[in-house]
Design a protein around this motif. Structure first.
Motif, PDB file in Angstrom:
ATOM      1  N   ASP A  16       0.813  -1.211   0.000  1.00 17.05           N
ATOM      2  CA  ASP A  16       0.000   0.000   0.000  1.00 17.05           C
ATOM      3  C   ASP A  16       0.852   1.269   0.000  1.00 17.05           C
ATOM      4  O   ASP A  16       0.321   2.366   0.092  1.00 17.05           O
ATOM      5  CB  ASP A  16      -0.922  -0.007   1.229  1.00 17.05           C
ATOM      6  N   GLY A  17       2.145   1.106  -0.078  1.00 18.03           N
ATOM      7  CA  GLY A  17       3.024   2.269  -0.146  1.00 18.03           C
ATOM      8  C   GLY A  17       3.291   2.909   1.199  1.00 18.03           C
ATOM      9  O   GLY A  17       4.033   3.870   1.292  1.00 18.03           O
ATOM     10  N   ALA A  18       2.697   2.338   2.273  1.00 20.15           N
ATOM     11  CA  ALA A  18       2.857   2.971   3.575  1.00 20.15           C
ATOM     12  C   ALA A  18       3.677   2.116   4.537  1.00 20.15           C
ATOM     13  O   ALA A  18       4.368   2.626   5.388  1.00 20.15           O
ATOM     14  CB  ALA A  18       1.479   3.248   4.188  1.00 20.15           C
ATOM     15  N   SER A  19       3.573   0.776   4.408  1.00 17.48           N
ATOM     16  CA  SER A  19       4.242  -0.097   5.352  1.00 17.48           C
ATOM     17  C   SER A  19       5.710  -0.274   4.982  1.00 17.48           C
ATOM     18  O   SER A  19       6.069  -0.252   3.814  1.00 17.48           O
ATOM     19  CB  SER A  19       3.551  -1.475   5.373  1.00 17.48           C
ATOM     20  N   PRO A  20       6.558  -0.489   5.979  1.00 15.18           N
ATOM     21  CA  PRO A  20       7.966  -0.720   5.695  1.00 15.18           C
ATOM     22  C   PRO A  20       8.145  -1.983   4.865  1.00 15.18           C
ATOM     23  O   PRO A  20       7.350  -2.912   4.938  1.00 15.18           O
ATOM     24  CB  PRO A  20       8.579  -0.880   7.090  1.00 15.18           C
ATOM     25  N   SER A  21       9.204  -2.021   4.085  1.00 14.63           N
ATOM     26  CA  SER A  21       9.508  -3.197   3.294  1.00 14.63           C
ATOM     27  C   SER A  21      10.792  -3.817   3.809  1.00 14.63           C
ATOM     28  O   SER A  21      11.500  -3.242   4.624  1.00 14.63           O
ATOM     29  CB  SER A  21       9.655  -2.826   1.817  1.00 14.63           C
ATOM     30  N   GLY A  22      11.080  -5.012   3.330  1.00 11.54           N
ATOM     31  CA  GLY A  22      12.296  -5.681   3.732  1.00 11.54           C
ATOM     32  C   GLY A  22      12.005  -6.825   4.676  1.00 11.54           C
ATOM     33  O   GLY A  22      10.860  -7.058   5.080  1.00 11.54           O
ATOM     34  N   PRO A  23      13.029  -7.597   5.053  1.00 12.73           N
ATOM     35  CA  PRO A  23      12.823  -8.756   5.916  1.00 12.73           C
ATOM     36  C   PRO A  23      12.443  -8.357   7.330  1.00 12.73           C
ATOM     37  O   PRO A  23      12.767  -7.268   7.801  1.00 12.73           O
ATOM     38  CB  PRO A  23      14.191  -9.449   5.885  1.00 12.73           C
ATOM     39  N   ALA A  24      11.744  -9.268   8.014  1.00 13.89           N
ATOM     40  CA  ALA A  24      11.373  -8.999   9.405  1.00 13.89           C
ATOM     41  C   ALA A  24      12.594  -9.003  10.306  1.00 13.89           C
ATOM     42  O   ALA A  24      12.699  -8.202  11.239  1.00 13.89           O
ATOM     43  CB  ALA A  24      10.360 -10.047   9.868  1.00 13.89           C
ATOM     44  N   LEU A  25      13.530  -9.909  10.056  1.00 14.12           N
ATOM     45  CA  LEU A  25      14.743 -10.023  10.857  1.00 14.12           C
ATOM     46  C   LEU A  25      15.972  -9.870   9.971  1.00 14.12           C
ATOM     47  O   LEU A  25      15.996 -10.384   8.847  1.00 14.12           O
ATOM     48  CB  LEU A  25      14.802 -11.387  11.559  1.00 14.12           C
ATOM     49  N   GLU A  26      16.961  -9.187  10.478  1.00 15.71           N
ATOM     50  CA  GLU A  26      18.222  -9.074   9.758  1.00 15.71           C
ATOM     51  C   GLU A  26      19.009 -10.379   9.889  1.00 15.71           C
ATOM     52  O   GLU A  26      18.865 -11.112  10.872  1.00 15.71           O
ATOM     53  CB  GLU A  26      19.054  -7.922  10.329  1.00 15.71           C
ATOM     54  N   PRO A  27      19.849 -10.695   8.912  1.00 17.07           N
ATOM     55  CA  PRO A  27      20.681 -11.896   9.028  1.00 17.07           C
ATOM     56  C   PRO A  27      21.530 -11.845  10.292  1.00 17.07           C
ATOM     57  O   PRO A  27      21.943 -10.781  10.753  1.00 17.07           O
ATOM     58  CB  PRO A  27      21.554 -11.837   7.771  1.00 17.07           C
ATOM     59  N   ARG A  28      21.790 -13.011  10.843  1.00  9.21           N
ATOM     60  CA  ARG A  28      22.598 -13.060  12.054  1.00  9.21           C
ATOM     61  C   ARG A  28      24.042 -12.634  11.749  1.00  9.21           C
ATOM     62  O   ARG A  28      24.611 -13.053  10.731  1.00  9.21           O
ATOM     63  CB  ARG A  28      22.593 -14.470  12.634  1.00  9.21           C
ATOM     64  N   PRO A  29      24.628 -11.822  12.619  1.00  9.21           N
ATOM     65  CA  PRO A  29      26.014 -11.408  12.377  1.00  9.21           C
ATOM     66  C   PRO A  29      26.970 -12.588  12.526  1.00  9.21           C
ATOM     67  O   PRO A  29      26.704 -13.533  13.275  1.00  9.21           O
ATOM     68  CB  PRO A  29      26.268 -10.343  13.447  1.00  9.21           C
ATOM     69  N   ASP A  30      28.086 -12.524  11.821  1.00  7.09           N
ATOM     70  CA  ASP A  30      29.077 -13.596  11.908  1.00  7.09           C
ATOM     71  C   ASP A  30      29.737 -13.644  13.279  1.00  7.09           C
ATOM     72  O   ASP A  30      30.106 -14.714  13.766  1.00  7.09           O
ATOM     73  CB  ASP A  30      30.150 -13.409  10.827  1.00  7.09           C
ATOM     74  N   GLN A  54       6.357 -15.399  13.416  1.00  6.61           N
ATOM     75  CA  GLN A  54       7.687 -15.558  13.992  1.00  6.61           C
ATOM     76  C   GLN A  54       8.435 -16.761  13.421  1.00  6.61           C
ATOM     77  O   GLN A  54       9.649 -16.702  13.197  1.00  6.61           O
ATOM     78  CB  GLN A  54       7.581 -15.698  15.517  1.00  6.61           C
ATOM     79  N   LEU A  55       7.723 -17.879  13.187  1.00  2.00           N
ATOM     80  CA  LEU A  55       8.388 -19.051  12.620  1.00  2.00           C
ATOM     81  C   LEU A  55       8.908 -18.746  11.227  1.00  2.00           C
ATOM     82  O   LEU A  55      10.017 -19.150  10.854  1.00  2.00           O
ATOM     83  CB  LEU A  55       7.419 -20.237  12.571  1.00  2.00           C
ATOM     84  N   VAL A  56       8.109 -18.026  10.454  1.00  2.00           N
ATOM     85  CA  VAL A  56       8.512 -17.638   9.110  1.00  2.00           C
ATOM     86  C   VAL A  56       9.727 -16.728   9.160  1.00  2.00           C
ATOM     87  O   VAL A  56      10.708 -16.910   8.435  1.00  2.00           O
ATOM     88  CB  VAL A  56       7.345 -16.945   8.380  1.00  2.00           C
ATOM     89  N   ALA A  57       9.675 -15.730  10.037  1.00  2.00           N
ATOM     90  CA  ALA A  57      10.779 -14.774  10.139  1.00  2.00           C
ATOM     91  C   ALA A  57      12.072 -15.468  10.563  1.00  2.00           C
ATOM     92  O   ALA A  57      13.157 -15.169  10.045  1.00  2.00           O
ATOM     93  CB  ALA A  57      10.421 -13.669  11.127  1.00  2.00           C
ATOM     94  N   MET A  58      11.970 -16.399  11.483  1.00  2.00           N
ATOM     95  CA  MET A  58      13.159 -17.107  11.942  1.00  2.00           C
ATOM     96  C   MET A  58      13.689 -18.062  10.882  1.00  2.00           C
ATOM     97  O   MET A  58      14.908 -18.234  10.732  1.00  2.00           O
ATOM     98  CB  MET A  58      12.836 -17.854  13.232  1.00  2.00           C
ATOM     99  N   ALA A  59      12.787 -18.697  10.154  1.00  2.00           N
ATOM    100  CA  ALA A  59      13.227 -19.587   9.081  1.00  2.00           C
ATOM    101  C   ALA A  59      13.942 -18.811   7.979  1.00  2.00           C
ATOM    102  O   ALA A  59      14.875 -19.328   7.352  1.00  2.00           O
ATOM    103  CB  ALA A  59      12.032 -20.341   8.502  1.00  2.00           C
ATOM    104  N   GLU A  60      13.530 -17.575   7.769  1.00  2.00           N
ATOM    105  CA  GLU A  60      14.170 -16.733   6.755  1.00  2.00           C
ATOM    106  C   GLU A  60      15.652 -16.551   7.004  1.00  2.00           C
ATOM    107  O   GLU A  60      16.441 -16.427   6.063  1.00  2.00           O
ATOM    108  CB  GLU A  60      13.504 -15.349   6.746  1.00  2.00           C
ATOM    109  N   ILE A  61      16.046 -16.505   8.264  1.00  2.00           N
ATOM    110  CA  ILE A  61      17.457 -16.277   8.588  1.00  2.00           C
ATOM    111  C   ILE A  61      18.151 -17.597   8.947  1.00  2.00           C
ATOM    112  O   ILE A  61      19.169 -17.617   9.641  1.00  2.00           O
ATOM    113  CB  ILE A  61      17.624 -15.241   9.725  1.00  2.00           C
TER     114      ILE A  61
END
Length: 365
Positions: free
Chosen positions: A21-35, A222-229
């Motif tokens: 809708d042009g208003a909500s933030p985009s991008g992944p829910a969680l950032e990749p885990r740092p090394d 949350q399961l989806v977001a965690m699986a993403e990373i």
């Protein structure tokens, strides 16, 4: 449960996070885990004396988490005198969580689980909220180690505690002040719930975390977001559909049927002890409050066995909440009240829920 592969935003489930809708933030829910792990990368010499030295929070005053902290919420929360409880986990990259068939999670060495406890000291005034305690579970050599920090009154620092401690906090409520006798636990208190035999986590499991969370404007399961990373140890061809995974009811938000909400409440507040190999072992006490156990297998209607004043009282008397031992144990004052550790006041939502559940129960299963 399986892994999710993303070729963009999840269709339908995450439309808002994709900014349709042009208003909500985009991008992944969680950032990749740092090394590199910054939160307690090495505790071989023991926990640091100050909370600020753990490296887990970027800003203690605001509770801004560090880069490797993964926030999460649960569906059914343990009652702790009305405390707010932000929760975080750190799973060192590239290690992963093994998800068992029963929905329990097995964490790798180096994992850090964090729970912050705090209160709104003036009811209705968010500005009066401050943390009082932060607890840690650290996985080392296949076992969990427990420690806790007491925050100062300014909410700027926490000190590592060496032994159990009780502090009185006064909450200014609409009905007048209420004094809480707040327990800072020691090791023996921790294993009472987490169990020397079980030695496991209580909150993080599939049914508890299968829910949506707002990740700074990006709403995702949350399961989806965690699986993403790549947090879970799945086969490459596995996928995850939250609707096909266990999901516990949410008593605090009124999600689920009356029976589901009551069972979820008992799981969160009782099943850590009342289960096989728990502190109140099912083999000794004959109770199993785990959410996934069919009610007819829980022995919930059997007579109570312990304490002379309770012996013979039915645990649940269908249609008679006042005559049911389980509800009476939640309402009684003193050492007989349940849960036995970590509470000093009665939970009005939980006791009301159990009262309604028993009232509508026509017979024992």
């Amino acid at each position: 449960m399986g892994r999710v592969r993303f070729w963009g935003c999840l269709v339908a489930a995450l439309l808002s996070s994709c900014g349709i809708d042009g208003a909500s933030p985009s991008g992944p829910a969680l950032e990749p885990r740092p090394d590199e792990q910054t939160c307690l990368p090495d505790v071989s010499d023991g926990m640091p004396p100050r909370l600020s030295d753990t490296g887990c929070f970027a800003d203690l005053k605001t509770l801004e988490p560090g880069p490797d902290l993964i926030p999460y919420d649960v569906n059914s929360a343990l009652w702790t005198d009305g405390a707010f409880k932000p929760r975080y986990m750190v799973v060192p990259s590239p290690e992963q969580i093994a998800v068992e068939e029963d929905g329990s999670w097995k964490f790798p060495d180096g994992t850090v689980l964090i729970k912050v406890f705090g209160f709104e000291f003036q009811e209705g005034d968010p500005q009066s909220r401050r943390a009082v305690e932060t607890r840690f579970m650290v996985r080392r050599s296949g076992l969990w180690e427990y420690s806790t920090y007491e925050w100062n009154d300014e909410g700027t620092e926490g000190e590592l505690l060496a032994e159990r401690k009780t502090v009185e906090y006064t909450i200014e409520g609409n009905g007048g002040p209420e004094v809480l006798e707040y327990l800072f636990p020691e090791y023996d208190d921790c294993i009472t719930c987490h169990g020397a035999a079980i030695n496991d986590v209580l909150g993080p499991k599939t049914g508890q975390l299968n829910r949506d969370r707002d990740y700074d404007g990006v709403v995702a399961n949350q399961l989806v977001a965690m699986a993403e990373i790549d947090l879970f140890a799945f086969d490459a061809d596995q996928e995850i559909d939250p609707d096909n995974e266990p999901r516990m009811a949410n008593p605090q938000k009124g999600v689920g049927t009356l029976d589901e909400r009551a069972r979820a409440y008992l799981d969160a507040n009782c099943a850590h002890c009342h289960r096989p190999d728990g502190y109140a072992n099912t083999g000794d006490h004959g109770l199993d409050f785990r959410y996934e156990v069919p009610l007819e297998d829980s022995d919930i209607c059997d007579p109570m066995k312990y304490f002379p004043e309770w012996a013979g009282t039915p645990r649940v008397a269908p249609g008679d909440p006042d005559g049911s031992g389980i509800l009476r144990r939640f309402l009684v004052d003193g050492v007989l009240r349940m849960p036995s550790i970590g509470t000093s006041t009665i939970d009005p939502l939980g006791t009301g829920l159990l009262h309604d559940w028993i009232s509508q129960m026509a017979s024992c299963p």
